[in-house]
Design a protein around this motif. Structure first.
Motif, PDB file in Angstrom:
ATOM      1  N   ASN A 485      27.958  49.161  50.460  1.00 55.25           N
ATOM      2  CA  ASN A 485      29.335  48.807  50.138  1.00 55.25           C
ATOM      3  C   ASN A 485      29.583  47.330  50.419  1.00 55.25           C
ATOM      4  OD1 ASN A 485      32.198  49.554  49.525  1.00 55.25           O
ATOM      5  ND2 ASN A 485      32.495  48.896  51.629  1.00 55.25           N
ATOM      6  N   GLN A 486      29.096  46.841  51.530  1.00 56.58           N
ATOM      7  CA  GLN A 486      29.282  45.431  51.857  1.00 56.58           C
ATOM      8  C   GLN A 486      28.535  44.536  50.885  1.00 56.58           C
ATOM      9  OE1 GLN A 486      31.447  44.275  54.292  1.00 56.58           O
ATOM     10  NE2 GLN A 486      31.065  42.400  53.121  1.00 56.58           N
ATOM     11  N   GLU A 487      27.357  44.978  50.480  1.00 57.14           N
ATOM     12  CA  GLU A 487      26.583  44.189  49.522  1.00 57.14           C
ATOM     13  C   GLU A 487      27.295  44.099  48.175  1.00 57.14           C
ATOM     14  OE1 GLU A 487      21.935  43.737  48.054  1.00 57.14           O
ATOM     15  OE2 GLU A 487      22.476  44.939  49.801  1.00 57.14           O
ATOM     16  N   VAL A 488      27.931  45.187  47.774  1.00 50.96           N
ATOM     17  CA  VAL A 488      28.700  45.181  46.528  1.00 50.96           C
ATOM     18  C   VAL A 488      29.859  44.186  46.620  1.00 50.96           C
ATOM     19  CG1 VAL A 488      30.213  46.567  45.056  1.00 50.96           C
ATOM     20  CG2 VAL A 488      28.052  47.527  45.867  1.00 50.96           C
ATOM     21  N   LEU A 489      30.562  44.188  47.742  1.00 51.50           N
ATOM     22  CA  LEU A 489      31.683  43.262  47.933  1.00 51.50           C
ATOM     23  C   LEU A 489      31.200  41.819  47.973  1.00 51.50           C
ATOM     24  CD1 LEU A 489      33.716  45.235  50.645  1.00 51.50           C
ATOM     25  CD2 LEU A 489      34.189  45.092  48.194  1.00 51.50           C
ATOM     26  N   ASP A 490      30.079  41.582  48.650  1.00 51.98           N
ATOM     27  CA  ASP A 490      29.551  40.222  48.754  1.00 51.98           C
ATOM     28  C   ASP A 490      29.090  39.702  47.393  1.00 51.98           C
ATOM     29  OD1 ASP A 490      30.023  40.302  51.464  1.00 51.98           O
ATOM     30  OD2 ASP A 490      27.939  40.751  52.019  1.00 51.98           O
ATOM     31  N   ALA A 491      28.556  40.607  46.557  1.00 55.59           N
ATOM     32  CA  ALA A 491      28.013  40.180  45.267  1.00 55.59           C
ATOM     33  C   ALA A 491      29.098  39.684  44.324  1.00 55.59           C
ATOM     34  CB  ALA A 491      27.236  41.327  44.617  1.00 55.59           C
ATOM     35  N   VAL A 492      30.271  40.302  44.350  1.00 52.47           N
ATOM     36  CA  VAL A 492      31.333  39.925  43.412  1.00 52.47           C
ATOM     37  C   VAL A 492      32.138  38.725  43.891  1.00 52.47           C
ATOM     38  CG1 VAL A 492      33.193  41.390  44.319  1.00 52.47           C
ATOM     39  CG2 VAL A 492      33.051  40.933  41.853  1.00 52.47           C
ATOM     40  N   ALA A 493      32.135  38.483  45.206  1.00 55.60           N
ATOM     41  CA  ALA A 493      33.026  37.469  45.782  1.00 55.60           C
ATOM     42  C   ALA A 493      32.894  36.087  45.155  1.00 55.60           C
ATOM     43  CB  ALA A 493      32.795  37.401  47.296  1.00 55.60           C
ATOM     44  N   PRO A 494      31.688  35.579  44.893  1.00 57.29           N
ATOM     45  CA  PRO A 494      31.593  34.212  44.347  1.00 57.29           C
ATOM     46  C   PRO A 494      31.726  34.115  42.832  1.00 57.29           C
ATOM     47  CG  PRO A 494      29.391  35.028  44.805  1.00 57.29           C
ATOM     48  CD  PRO A 494      30.348  36.110  45.231  1.00 57.29           C
ATOM     49  N   THR A 495      31.983  35.219  42.155  1.00 60.25           N
ATOM     50  CA  THR A 495      31.993  35.214  40.693  1.00 60.25           C
ATOM     51  C   THR A 495      33.405  35.106  40.141  1.00 60.25           C
ATOM     52  OG1 THR A 495      32.222  37.595  40.330  1.00 60.25           O
ATOM     53  CG2 THR A 495      30.004  36.763  40.805  1.00 60.25           C
ATOM     54  N   MET A 496      33.465  34.797  38.851  1.00 58.13           N
ATOM     55  CA  MET A 496      34.748  34.735  38.158  1.00 58.13           C
ATOM     56  C   MET A 496      35.363  36.123  37.994  1.00 58.13           C
ATOM     57  SD  MET A 496      35.591  31.610  37.484  1.00 58.13           S
ATOM     58  CE  MET A 496      36.870  31.901  36.277  1.00 58.13           C
ATOM     59  N   ALA A 497      34.597  37.171  38.222  1.00 62.01           N
ATOM     60  CA  ALA A 497      35.123  38.526  38.050  1.00 62.01           C
ATOM     61  C   ALA A 497      36.331  38.777  38.938  1.00 62.01           C
ATOM     62  CB  ALA A 497      34.036  39.554  38.336  1.00 62.01           C
ATOM     63  N   VAL A 498      36.345  38.200  40.140  1.00 65.28           N
ATOM     64  CA  VAL A 498      37.473  38.434  41.041  1.00 65.28           C
ATOM     65  C   VAL A 498      38.757  37.838  40.487  1.00 65.28           C
ATOM     66  CG1 VAL A 498      36.034  38.606  43.099  1.00 65.28           C
ATOM     67  CG2 VAL A 498      36.903  36.375  42.403  1.00 65.28           C
ATOM     68  N   ARG A 499      38.634  36.886  39.566  1.00 62.76           N
ATOM     69  CA  ARG A 499      39.827  36.299  38.957  1.00 62.76           C
ATOM     70  C   ARG A 499      40.362  37.165  37.827  1.00 62.76           C
ATOM     71  NH1 ARG A 499      39.497  29.795  39.392  1.00 62.76           N
ATOM     72  NH2 ARG A 499      38.331  29.688  41.347  1.00 62.76           N
ATOM     73  N   GLY A 500      39.623  38.201  37.488  1.00 63.36           N
ATOM     74  CA  GLY A 500      40.102  39.164  36.502  1.00 63.36           C
ATOM     75  C   GLY A 500      40.325  40.515  37.142  1.00 63.36           C
ATOM     76  N   SER A 501      40.763  40.487  38.404  1.00 60.17           N
ATOM     77  CA  SER A 501      40.862  41.719  39.174  1.00 60.17           C
ATOM     78  C   SER A 501      41.985  42.636  38.709  1.00 60.17           C
ATOM     79  CB  SER A 501      41.040  41.401  40.669  1.00 60.17           C
ATOM     80  OG  SER A 501      42.188  40.603  40.865  1.00 60.17           O
ATOM     81  N   GLU A 502      42.710  42.228  37.655  1.00 58.42           N
ATOM     82  CA  GLU A 502      43.701  43.122  37.071  1.00 58.42           C
ATOM     83  C   GLU A 502      43.085  44.008  35.990  1.00 58.42           C
ATOM     84  OE1 GLU A 502      47.010  43.497  38.105  1.00 58.42           O
ATOM     85  OE2 GLU A 502      46.091  42.349  39.733  1.00 58.42           O
ATOM     86  N   SER A 503      41.784  44.119  35.962  1.00 57.84           N
ATOM     87  CA  SER A 503      41.103  44.918  34.944  1.00 57.84           C
ATOM     88  C   SER A 503      40.669  46.263  35.512  1.00 57.84           C
ATOM     89  CB  SER A 503      39.872  44.167  34.418  1.00 57.84           C
ATOM     90  OG  SER A 503      38.781  44.297  35.314  1.00 57.84           O
TER      91      SER A 503
END
Length: 560
Positions: A485-503
Motif C-alpha cells: 500500500n505504501q509503495e502504491v502511494l509513493d509511486a503516484v506521488a511524483p506524477t501528474m496523475a495526482v493533479r487529476g485526482s478528480e478522476s
C-alpha cells in the motif's frame, strides 16, 4: 428503464462443493478457468450474463470498441489460439471482441464449467471448515476451497441519482446495460448524451450520424487522441505473426505493458520549442496511446513539459472545432495530459462541427433534474426523445465490494476498503484466506489483457505451491499488505496523475468514496518483476497452513 436485460436463470441447486469458484466469465475469468483446469482443480465459473464476455457482453452501445490494438488485446498463452483467430481491425469493435471470447470458450471447451444467469451476492469464509461459501441470487450455496474474483475493474455501472429520472416520458438508455434484444434507431430523434469519458467519446460521432439532434452534456473536458484505426491487411498480419514472440517479450519491459520501446528516449526539457513541436506533430499523426506515453520521458513528472503537450492538444482542438466557444469548452483546463485516462477517438472533435450536435457544459451549473420532457440545467430545460447516460463505473473496487465478501474476522471487503483499497500486489488481502483477485485494486495502470495473463499464471503458481507444500490455506501477511500500500502511494506521488485526482482513478466520480489512488503507477514492468520474485522465492509474503492445524489452534484459543 431496466438496468439489464433478463436472462434465463437456472433453478436453484443443492449445496455444491468445488476446489475453486471463479466469479466472472470475461477475459479474466476464462483465463483463470483454463489455468485452474491445468492444476487439476474442479472449478466452477459463475456469471450473471447469459454468455461469456464480461464487459464486452454488456457494453454494446454504438461505437463501442477497444482502445488497445487488437494484436495484444488477446490471450498470449496459446500459440494455437493466436494462429486460428484473425482480427479484422487495428481497434476491434465490441462485437468482434465478444466473438473472440466466444471462440476461446468454445475452442477450449470452457462452457461446461460455467454457470450463466447467476449473480453471486455474498461470499463468506468459514474458518472452521476452511471453505468459502458463496450465495447466489437464485438460492444456491456453492462452497470452494479457493475463491477467485474476476469481475474486472469496469463491472459496476454507476448512474448518478438525478432527481426525476423515473419521470422522463421518452426512452432512457444506460451504456453498460445496452439493450440486447432489439435494435435502436435514432433517426428523427432528439438525443441527449450525458457524459464525455471514454464511452461518450465513442458514442457521439456514431449517434450524431443518424439522430435529428444530439446534445452532449459535459462536466469535464478531456484530452482525446486520434486512434487512427484501420482495417488490417494480410501483409500486416504476416508481419505481426512473425513478430509475435518478441512482441510479448516487449510488453514485459514496458511501464504500460505496451509492445513498444519502454521509453521515448528523450526529455522534453532537453529540446527547443521547434524540436518539441516536430515531435508532437509526428506523435499526433501516429495517434493511439503512444502519443501519450512515448512523447517525452518527463511528460508525467515535469509540469512545464506536461503543459507544453496540453497546449499542443488544446491547439489541435481549436483547429478542428470551427465554433470558437464550443472549442474552448472542449479544451481541458483543470488537469494535465495523462492525469486522467486518455480516451482514443474516431472523429470525436469533428462531430461538434455537425449542425445537429450541441455541447452543454454542466461544470459550473450541473444537471438539476430529469423532467418528463428532458433535462433541466439551472433555469434551462432541454427537451429530448432519448437520454443516454454514459456516466461510467464505480471503477476498480466496485465490482468486488458490491458482493458482500467477508473474511475470517467477519468484516467485509467493503468495510476493509472504506478508507481506500489495500491489497498485496493487487491479488490478495489479509484476513481473506484462499481469496484472489484478477485486476484487483492497486494493480498496474497498464494494458489489462496483458495484466490478466500474468495474474492468472501467478495465482495458479500460488495455489500450486500451497498444495505442493501439503497446505490448504494461503493468506497475505498484514505487514506485506501495508508495505505494498505504501509503495502504491509513493509511486503516484511524483506524477501528474495526482493533479487529476478528480478522476475515477482516485474514486472521485463516486459520492462518498475515499479519494485514494486505486492503481499502481510505478510501471507494469516493476510490478511484474515483483510478482515473479515473490513466486521464485516461495511466496514469503504469504502465510501457509493446513486447516487441521488452524482448527486445532482455534479450539485451543477457545478453551483458554
Amino acid at each position: 428503464m431496466s438496468p439489464s436485460d433478463p436472462v434465463t436463470r437456472p433453478e436453484p441447486e443443492a449445496d455444491q462443493h468445488y476446489d475453486a469458484v471463479v466469479v466472472g466469465a470475461g477475459f479474466g475469468g476464462l483465463r483463470m478457468l483454463h489455468e485452474l483446469r491445468g492444476l487439476g482443480l474442479r472449478t466452477l465459473v459463475v456469471d450473471e450474463a447469459d454468455d461469456v464476455g464480461g464487459t464486452w457482453h454488456w457494453n454494446r452501445y454504438p461505437g463501442c470498441r477497444t482502445d488497445s490494438e487488437s494484436w495484444y488485446y488477446c490471450y498470449s498463452f496459446s500459440p494455437e489460439l493466436e494462429k486460428e483467430w484473425q482480427w479484422s481491425e487495428r481497434f476491434p469493435a465490441q462485437g468482434e471482441v465478444a466473438e473472440y471470447l466466444r471462440f476461446v470458450a468454445d475452442r477450449l471447451d470452457l462452457r461446461r464449467d460455467i454457470r450463466f444467469g447467476t449473480r453471486v451476492e455474498a461470499a463468506e469464509f468459514d474458518d472452521d471448515a476452511n471453505l468459502w461459501r458463496l450465495r447466489t441470487d437464485v438460492g444456491d450455496v456453492v462452497s470452494a476451497t479457493y475463491y477467485v474474483a474476476a469481475q474486472g475493474i469496469l463491472s459496476a455501472p454507476y448512474l448518478p441519482n438525478f432527481p426525476g429520472i423515473d419521470t422522463f416520458d421518452g426512452e432512457v438508455l444506460f451504456t453498460p446495460r445496452w439493450p440486447h434484444d432489439r435494435g435502436l434507431d435514432f433517426a428523427g430523434k432528439r438525443v441527449a448524451i450525458v457524459g464525455t469519458g471514454a464511452t461518450g467519446v465513442q458514442l457521439v460521432p456514431v449517434v450524431s450520424r443518424t439522430a435529428e439532434a444530439v446534445t452532449v452534456f459535459q462536466r469535464t473536458a478531456t484530452y482525446v487522441v486520434p486512434s487512427r484505426n484501420h482495417v488490417l491487411e494480410d501483409v500486416q498480419r504476416i508481419e505481426l505473426d512473425r513478430d509475435r514472440d518478441a512482441m510479448w517479450k516487449r510488453t514485459e519491459l514496458h511501464p504500460m505493458a505496451l509492445p513498444y520501446p519502454p521509453s521515448a528516449g528523450r526529455l522534453g526539457v532537453d529540446l527547443d520549442d521547434e524540436e518539441r513541436r516536430r515531435a508532437l506533430e509526428a506523435g499526433w499523426e501516429r495517434g493511439t496511446f503512444r502519443f501519450m506515453f512515448e512523447m517525452f520521458d518527463d511528460m508525467m513528472t515535469d509540469p512545464e513539459i506536461n503543459k507544453v503537450v496540453a497546449d499542443f492538444v488544446r491547439d489541435k482542438i481549436r483547429s478542428i472545432v470551427t465554433d470558437p466557444e464550443t472549442a474552448e469548452l472542449l479544451c481541458p483546463d483543470d488537469h494535465g495530459v495523462g492525469s486522467k485516462r486518455p480516451p482514443l477517438g474516431q472523429h470525436y472533435y469533428e462531430a461538434f462541427n455537425r449542425d445537429n450536435v450541441e455541447l452543454v457544459s454542466v461544470k459550473k451549473t450541473p444537471i438539476s433534474e430529469i423532467t418528463p420532457r428532458g433535462i433541466r440545467v439551472g433555469d434551462d430545460e432541454y427537451e429530448f426523445d432519448v437520454i443516454i447516460f454514459a456516466t461510467g463505473f464505480d471503477a476498480v473496487t466496485g465490482g468486488f465490494t458490491r458482493v458482500d465478501v467477508r473474511g475470517r474476522s467477519g468484516a467485509s471487503l467493503a468495510e476493509r476498503w472504506a478508507d481506500g483499497p489495500e491489497t498485496l500486489l493487487a491479488m490478495a488481502v489479509d484476513d481473506f484466506p484462499n481469496f484472489f483477485m484478477i485486476l484487483g485494486p492497486q494493480g498496474p495502470y497498464a494494458i489489462l489483457t496483458v495484466v490478466i495473463e500474468h495474474t492468472a499464471q501467478w495465482i495458479g503458481q500460488a495455489i500450486a505451491a500451497a498444495r505442493d507444500a501439503g497446505t490448504d490455506r494461503i493468506e497475505a501477511r498484514p505487514d506485506a499488505v501495508s508495505s505494498w500500500n505504501q509503495e502504491v502511494l509513493d509511486a503516484v506521488a511524483p506524477t501528474m496523475a495526482v493533479r487529476g485526482s478528480e478522476s475515477w482513478l482516485f474514486g472521485a466520480n463516486i459520492p462518498g468514496k475515499a479519494r485514494v489512488v486505486q492503481q499502481y503507477f510505478g510501471g507494469f514492468h516493476k510490478w511484474l518483476a515483483k510478482i515473479r520474485d515473490e513466486s521464485a522465492a516461495g511466496f514469503p509474503h504469504f502465510s501457509r497452513s493446513t486447516s487441521a492445524d488452524d482448527t486445532a489452534a482455534g479450539d485451543e484459543r477457545r478453551a483458554s
